[in-house]
Design a protein around this motif. Structure first.
Motif, PDB file in Angstrom:
ATOM      1  N   VAL A  44      12.165   3.649   1.510  1.00  0.00           N
ATOM      2  CA  VAL A  44      11.885   4.993   0.982  1.00  0.00           C
ATOM      3  C   VAL A  44      13.038   5.554   0.147  1.00  0.00           C
ATOM      4  N   MET A  45      14.181   4.851   0.139  1.00  0.00           N
ATOM      5  CA  MET A  45      15.298   5.310  -0.698  1.00  0.00           C
ATOM      6  C   MET A  45      15.134   4.811  -2.140  1.00  0.00           C
ATOM      7  N   ASP A  46      14.172   3.918  -2.353  1.00  0.00           N
ATOM      8  CA  ASP A  46      13.923   3.380  -3.694  1.00  0.00           C
ATOM      9  C   ASP A  46      12.955   4.332  -4.425  1.00  0.00           C
ATOM     10  N   PRO A  47      13.407   4.953  -5.533  1.00  0.00           N
ATOM     11  CA  PRO A  47      12.558   5.940  -6.225  1.00  0.00           C
ATOM     12  C   PRO A  47      11.192   5.364  -6.627  1.00  0.00           C
ATOM     13  N   ALA A  48      11.141   4.073  -6.982  1.00  0.00           N
ATOM     14  CA  ALA A  48       9.859   3.469  -7.397  1.00  0.00           C
ATOM     15  C   ALA A  48       8.890   3.411  -6.212  1.00  0.00           C
ATOM     16  N   ILE A  49       9.427   3.093  -5.029  1.00  0.00           N
ATOM     17  CA  ILE A  49       8.587   3.016  -3.825  1.00  0.00           C
ATOM     18  C   ILE A  49       8.082   4.421  -3.471  1.00  0.00           C
ATOM     19  N   MET A  50       8.987   5.386  -3.571  1.00  0.00           N
ATOM     20  CA  MET A  50       8.604   6.777  -3.287  1.00  0.00           C
ATOM     21  C   MET A  50       7.501   7.218  -4.253  1.00  0.00           C
ATOM     22  N   GLY A  51       7.626   6.806  -5.526  1.00  0.00           N
ATOM     23  CA  GLY A  51       6.612   7.138  -6.527  1.00  0.00           C
ATOM     24  C   GLY A  51       5.258   6.551  -6.166  1.00  0.00           C
ATOM     25  N   ARG A  52       5.262   5.290  -5.707  1.00  0.00           N
ATOM     26  CA  ARG A  52       4.001   4.626  -5.324  1.00  0.00           C
ATOM     27  C   ARG A  52       3.362   5.314  -4.127  1.00  0.00           C
ATOM     28  N   TRP A  53       4.215   5.834  -3.257  1.00  0.00           N
ATOM     29  CA  TRP A  53       3.742   6.549  -2.071  1.00  0.00           C
ATOM     30  C   TRP A  53       2.997   7.832  -2.494  1.00  0.00           C
ATOM     31  N   PHE A  54       3.620   8.583  -3.422  1.00  0.00           N
ATOM     32  CA  PHE A  54       2.948   9.792  -3.916  1.00  0.00           C
ATOM     33  C   PHE A  54       1.636   9.429  -4.620  1.00  0.00           C
TER      34      PHE A  54
ATOM     35  N   ALA B 270      -0.272   6.908  -3.866  1.00  0.00           N
ATOM     36  CA  ALA B 270      -1.233   6.541  -2.819  1.00  0.00           C
ATOM     37  C   ALA B 270      -1.830   7.797  -2.172  1.00  0.00           C
ATOM     38  N   VAL B 271      -0.997   8.828  -2.015  1.00  0.00           N
ATOM     39  CA  VAL B 271      -1.492  10.094  -1.448  1.00  0.00           C
ATOM     40  C   VAL B 271      -2.518  10.700  -2.409  1.00  0.00           C
ATOM     41  N   GLU B 272      -2.182  10.650  -3.697  1.00  0.00           N
ATOM     42  CA  GLU B 272      -3.085  11.186  -4.734  1.00  0.00           C
ATOM     43  C   GLU B 272      -4.433  10.449  -4.714  1.00  0.00           C
ATOM     44  N   LYS B 273      -4.356   9.100  -4.544  1.00  0.00           N
ATOM     45  CA  LYS B 273      -5.577   8.278  -4.551  1.00  0.00           C
ATOM     46  C   LYS B 273      -6.369   8.404  -3.257  1.00  0.00           C
ATOM     47  N   GLY B 274      -5.707   8.873  -2.194  1.00  0.00           N
ATOM     48  CA  GLY B 274      -6.389   9.060  -0.914  1.00  0.00           C
ATOM     49  C   GLY B 274      -6.251   7.892   0.046  1.00  0.00           C
ATOM     50  N   SER B 275      -5.435   6.879  -0.299  1.00  0.00           N
ATOM     51  CA  SER B 275      -5.261   5.776   0.643  1.00  0.00           C
ATOM     52  C   SER B 275      -4.184   6.070   1.687  1.00  0.00           C
ATOM     53  N   VAL B 276      -3.438   7.155   1.473  1.00  0.00           N
ATOM     54  CA  VAL B 276      -2.493   7.635   2.486  1.00  0.00           C
ATOM     55  C   VAL B 276      -2.706   9.136   2.641  1.00  0.00           C
ATOM     56  N   CYS B 277      -2.771   9.611   3.906  1.00  0.00           N
ATOM     57  CA  CYS B 277      -2.784  11.061   4.171  1.00  0.00           C
ATOM     58  C   CYS B 277      -1.426  11.382   4.767  1.00  0.00           C
ATOM     59  N   SER B 278      -0.727  12.322   4.178  1.00  0.00           N
ATOM     60  CA  SER B 278       0.606  12.600   4.666  1.00  0.00           C
ATOM     61  C   SER B 278       0.766  14.084   4.934  1.00  0.00           C
ATOM     62  N   ILE B 279       1.333  14.404   6.096  1.00  0.00           N
ATOM     63  CA  ILE B 279       1.590  15.807   6.429  1.00  0.00           C
ATOM     64  C   ILE B 279       3.084  15.994   6.661  1.00  0.00           C
ATOM     65  N   LEU B 280       3.569  17.184   6.263  1.00  0.00           N
ATOM     66  CA  LEU B 280       4.990  17.505   6.421  1.00  0.00           C
ATOM     67  C   LEU B 280       5.149  18.647   7.395  1.00  0.00           C
ATOM     68  N   ALA B 281       6.259  18.630   8.124  1.00  0.00           N
ATOM     69  CA  ALA B 281       6.643  19.794   8.928  1.00  0.00           C
ATOM     70  C   ALA B 281       7.873  20.389   8.269  1.00  0.00           C
TER      71      ALA B 281
END
Ligand SMILES: CC(C)(COP(=O)(O)OP(=O)(O)OC[C@H]1O[C@@H](n2cnc3c(N)ncnc32)[C@H](O)[C@@H]1OP(=O)(O)O)[C@@H](O)C(=O)NCCC(=O)NCCS
Length: 184
Positions: free
Chosen positions: A47-57, A59-70
């Motif tokens: 998660v420290m790799d900006p490219a990986i973090m970008g792919r994560w966002f 995936a959230v946009e596409k709906g394959s990951v649901c992510s919640i923050l506290a």
């Protein structure tokens, strides 16, 4: 699920849980900078790799990951993510991961996030939730999920290496989901 959702942690500390938003990138980077490397090691991606973090966002946009923050004030103090396959033989199974800032641990935040991830998984019609946890390293999490009817489904002996190169057992924890909480 209705968000934002306020929750009271131990010692009356208040936090707000809400879905990850596209503009949260800087908040997320600040959060993972404060997570010890020894915890990040078990996340399967860097998660420290900006490219990986970008792919994560993405995936959230596409709906394959649901992510919640506290959040506590303007700081992210915990994150819970539900990973969905969306297709094929394991599309009925969701996987999840929860990470809490060290100074916010053992205050019930992990429990709040887990409850919401279970509900999100039920809302999506999933039949099972899976968490892969490392024995001897993530024993706190193994103990915690058992309180929510997760059970040890399989154990892969000496399967993973910790950050020092020592082999550890990987425990696959599974929870069967029902359509309603009242079906238990
Ligand atoms: C695992 C983790 C998410 C738990 O978050 P948390 O906010 O501390 O969890 P909670 O305060 O809600 O604790 C819930 C239960 O977990 C157990 N627990 C949590 N930390 C523990 C520890 N260090 N040792 C033993 N049990 C522990 C307790 O049974 C606790 O129940 P109790 O309050 O009734 O005693 C957090 O420690 C973390 O981010 N760890 C690093 C990443 C990780 O291991 N993630 C697990 C992948 S899902």
């Amino acid at each position: 699920m209705r968000y934002p959702k306020e929750c009271v942690l131990k010692e009356c500390v208040e936090a707000v849980i809400r879905p990850l938003e596209p503009g949260d990138r800087a908040l997320m980077e600040a959060f993972y900078n404060r997570i010890p490397e020894s915890d990040r090691w078990f996340m399967n991606y860097d998660v420290m790799d900006p490219a990986i973090m970008g792919r994560w966002f993405d995936a959230v946009e596409k709906g394959s990951v649901c992510s919640i923050l506290a959040l506590c004030e303007e700081t992210v103090v915990g994150q819970g993510s539900l990973y969905l396959r969306g297709f094929g033989a394991t599309s009925h199974v969701g996987r999840f991961r929860i990470v809490v800032l060290p100074e916010f641990r053992q205050m019930r935040l992990g429990t709040w996030l887990l409850l919401d991830l279970i509900q999100l998984a039920m809302d999506r019609g999933l039949e099972m939730l899976r968490a892969d946890l490392v024995a001897g390293v993530e024993d706190g999490a193994i103990e915690a999920v058992q309180k929510f009817d997760f059970f040890k489904f399989a154990e892969l002996k000496n399967y993973v290496k910790d950050i020092h190169g020592n082999r550890q057992d990987l425990v696959i924890m599974i929870k069967r989901l029902h359509k309603e909480w009242s079906d238990f």
